[in-house]
Design a protein around this motif. Structure first.
Motif, PDB file in Angstrom:
ATOM      1  N   UNK A 143       0.825  -1.077   0.223  1.00 24.26           N
ATOM      2  CA  UNK A 143       0.190   0.360  -0.157  1.00 24.26           C
ATOM      3  C   UNK A 143       0.373   0.917  -0.121  1.00 24.26           C
ATOM      4  N   UNK A 144       2.070   1.046  -0.105  1.00 27.33           N
ATOM      5  CA  UNK A 144       3.330   2.710   0.015  1.00 27.33           C
ATOM      6  C   UNK A 144       3.149   3.093   0.636  1.00 27.33           C
ATOM      7  N   UNK A 145       3.006   2.581   2.152  1.00 20.79           N
ATOM      8  CA  UNK A 145       3.034   3.376   3.675  1.00 20.79           C
ATOM      9  C   UNK A 145       4.112   3.230   4.043  1.00 20.79           C
ATOM     10  N   UNK A 146       4.779   2.019   3.698  1.00 24.62           N
ATOM     11  CA  UNK A 146       6.212   2.010   4.390  1.00 24.62           C
ATOM     12  C   UNK A 146       7.007   1.403   3.220  1.00 24.62           C
ATOM     13  N   UNK A 147       8.576   1.770   3.334  1.00 19.44           N
ATOM     14  CA  UNK A 147       9.539   1.018   2.204  1.00 19.44           C
ATOM     15  C   UNK A 147       9.746  -0.423   2.320  1.00 19.44           C
ATOM     16  N   UNK A 148       9.816  -1.243   3.469  1.00 24.03           N
ATOM     17  CA  UNK A 148      10.712  -2.155   3.319  1.00 24.03           C
ATOM     18  C   UNK A 148       9.755  -2.907   4.695  1.00 24.03           C
ATOM     19  N   UNK A 149       9.595  -3.897   4.284  1.00 27.20           N
ATOM     20  CA  UNK A 149       9.095  -5.222   5.554  1.00 27.20           C
ATOM     21  C   UNK A 149      10.095  -5.110   6.331  1.00 27.20           C
ATOM     22  N   UNK A 150       9.981  -4.264   8.181  1.00 25.87           N
ATOM     23  CA  UNK A 150      11.298  -4.658   8.972  1.00 25.87           C
ATOM     24  C   UNK A 150      11.741  -6.503   9.556  1.00 25.87           C
ATOM     25  N   UNK A 151       9.807  -6.893   9.539  1.00 23.99           N
ATOM     26  CA  UNK A 151       9.748  -8.103   9.880  1.00 23.99           C
ATOM     27  C   UNK A 151      10.585  -9.590   8.509  1.00 23.99           C
ATOM     28  N   UNK A 152      10.773  -8.966   7.848  1.00 17.65           N
ATOM     29  CA  UNK A 152      10.545 -10.127   6.361  1.00 17.65           C
ATOM     30  C   UNK A 152      12.239 -10.884   7.051  1.00 17.65           C
ATOM     31  N   UNK A 153      13.026 -10.095   7.654  1.00 17.38           N
ATOM     32  CA  UNK A 153      15.043 -10.783   7.622  1.00 17.38           C
ATOM     33  C   UNK A 153      14.381 -11.435   8.803  1.00 17.38           C
ATOM     34  N   UNK A 154      13.138 -11.598  10.017  1.00 20.13           N
ATOM     35  CA  UNK A 154      13.748 -11.648  11.811  1.00 20.13           C
ATOM     36  C   UNK A 154      13.231 -12.663  11.442  1.00 20.13           C
ATOM     37  N   UNK A 155      14.375 -13.741  12.512  1.00 19.45           N
ATOM     38  CA  UNK A 155      13.424 -15.463  12.361  1.00 19.45           C
ATOM     39  C   UNK A 155      13.109 -15.359  13.976  1.00 19.45           C
ATOM     40  N   UNK A 156      11.758 -16.812  13.666  1.00 14.39           N
ATOM     41  CA  UNK A 156      11.253 -16.903  15.130  1.00 14.39           C
ATOM     42  C   UNK A 156      12.020 -17.998  15.539  1.00 14.39           C
ATOM     43  N   UNK A 157      11.394 -17.745  17.457  1.00 10.51           N
ATOM     44  CA  UNK A 157      12.597 -19.266  17.710  1.00 10.51           C
ATOM     45  C   UNK A 157      12.058 -20.576  17.040  1.00 10.51           C
ATOM     46  N   UNK A 158      13.072 -21.583  16.797  1.00  9.46           N
ATOM     47  CA  UNK A 158      12.686 -22.724  16.328  1.00  9.46           C
ATOM     48  C   UNK A 158      11.827 -23.267  16.991  1.00  9.46           C
ATOM     49  N   UNK A 159      11.049 -23.861  16.826  1.00  8.66           N
ATOM     50  CA  UNK A 159       9.825 -25.189  17.333  1.00  8.66           C
ATOM     51  C   UNK A 159       9.297 -26.417  16.364  1.00  8.66           C
ATOM     52  N   UNK A 160       9.683 -27.534  17.259  1.00  6.28           N
ATOM     53  CA  UNK A 160       9.240 -28.123  15.875  1.00  6.28           C
ATOM     54  C   UNK A 160       7.811 -29.699  17.305  1.00  6.28           C
ATOM     55  N   UNK A 161       7.602 -30.062  17.007  1.00  2.71           N
ATOM     56  CA  UNK A 161       6.046 -30.716  18.202  1.00  2.71           C
ATOM     57  C   UNK A 161       6.118 -32.018  17.168  1.00  2.71           C
ATOM     58  N   UNK A 162       6.136 -33.042  17.460  1.00  5.38           N
ATOM     59  CA  UNK A 162       6.274 -34.211  17.793  1.00  5.38           C
ATOM     60  C   UNK A 162       4.367 -34.562  17.861  1.00  5.38           C
TER      61      UNK A 162
END
Length: 332
Positions: free
Chosen positions: A118-137
């Motif tokens: 929507x051309x409100x912000x120039x870039x996505x600041x969350x795109x490069x941020x990694x979340x915590x590892x999680x794996x569930x069996x």
């Protein structure tokens, strides 16, 4: 962002009234970027997020994050940087589970993607941020064994409309693997006869329609509920309803999901069951009982309307019994 009210409100912009989606308010950092930013922000929750539960969760995450940014000295949503997102996500990992934090990060990614297009912000600041590892069996949903489930159903006094309703709702989730959200959204005509058997129609996540025949126990319980309350005369009305104040009779108001959850926990305590009932407990209980009786994982996935058997495996708690038996081999 306040979630205290689910009412729709109108707030004046610069000459324009903005209709806020239920449970969503415009944070100060968004408002400071101008009316165009405010409108785009609200459109994200009104247009891009259709599921009300996802909307509430995303709204809470966005509001908490932007409120934290304001406290950290950020003056506008256009000034949010990846470092801000990374720092906030790190804080969340100290108090919230990994799946919750991953959902919060997903909310920010989707929101900022929307603002970028929507051309409100120039870039996505969350795109490069990694979340915590999680794996569930194996899932964390509390599960009842077959004896406890039967004990719970038998403990309910069905001489009253509320008892008939509560037993029918719990039985529906056990025998049809229904999600609580789909169960409380049913109408009376979603219980119908086909091929001389009673069937139920569920509208699951993503708008998927799911139909399946009733187990003979569920069939008897649903017949007792419909006949004992007269609901069959209102086919387009909600199947599960609140109790009208002071009457003991069913009202015309659909039973809210939160009320249904509180009811289930109350019924479990009254039946002497110590397990902390969760929203998916009866779904997981039914799936586990089915698999223990020789059912296949593939059929369980189809009955539960899961897109993958990997999801169904999270509800399979047969190995819990093995662990319980083996732990008793420790003798001192």
């Amino acid at each position: 962002m306040s979630l205290a009210s689910d009412r729709r409100e109108k707030r004046g912009g610069t000459g324009t009234n903005l209709v806020l989606p239920a449970g969503v308010a415009t944070p100060a950092l968004v408002a400071s970027a101008g009316e165009r930013a405010s409108v785009r922000f609200l459109e994200f929750f009104a247009s891009a997020i259709r599921n009300p539960h996802t909307r509430r969760a995303y709204a809470r995450a966005a509001g908490d994050f932007l409120g934290w940014c304001g406290g950290a000295g950020v003056t506008s949503i256009t000034a949010v940087q990846p470092l801000h997102v990374a720092a906030w996500i790190e804080l969340q990992t100290k108090t919230s589970s990994a799946p919750t934090v991953k959902q919060q990060l997903a909310a920010l990614r989707h929101l900022f993607d929307w603002l970028v297009t929507g051309q409100i912000v120039p870039h996505n600041p969350a795109a490069s941020v990694r979340g915590p590892a999680h794996s569930a069996k194996k899932g964390s949903t509390p599960v009842l064994d077959a004896t406890e489930a039967r004990q719970l159903l038998d403990s309910i006094d069905v001489t009253t409309p509320i008892g008939l309703r509560d037993r029918a709702l719990i039985a529906l989730m056990v025998f049809s693997f229904a999600r609580i959200g789909a169960a409380v959204a049913m109408r009376v005509d979603d219980v119908y006869v086909q091929q001389r058997r009673l069937w139920v129609r569920l509208r699951e996540k993503g708008g998927k329609r799911h139909e399946m025949p009733c187990h003979h126990t569920l069939e008897a319980i649903l017949h007792a509920y419909l006949d004992g309350t007269g609901l069959a005369n209102d086919p387009k009305g909600p199947l599960f309803r609140t109790i009208a104040r002071g009457t003991g009779q069913l009202s015309e108001t659909p039973l809210p999901q939160a009320n249904a959850h509180a009811m289930m926990r109350r019924r479990a305590r009254a039946a002497g069951i110590g397990t902390a009932i969760g929203n998916h407990t009866f779904r997981a209980t039914g799936i586990t009982a089915y698999l223990k009786s020789g059912g296949t994982l593939e059929n369980a996935a189809a009955m539960a309307n899961h897109a993958s058997t990997r999801t169904t495996q999270l509800y399979d708690r047969r190995h819990d019994e093995v662990s319980l038996d083996e732990i008793e081999r420790i003798r001192l």
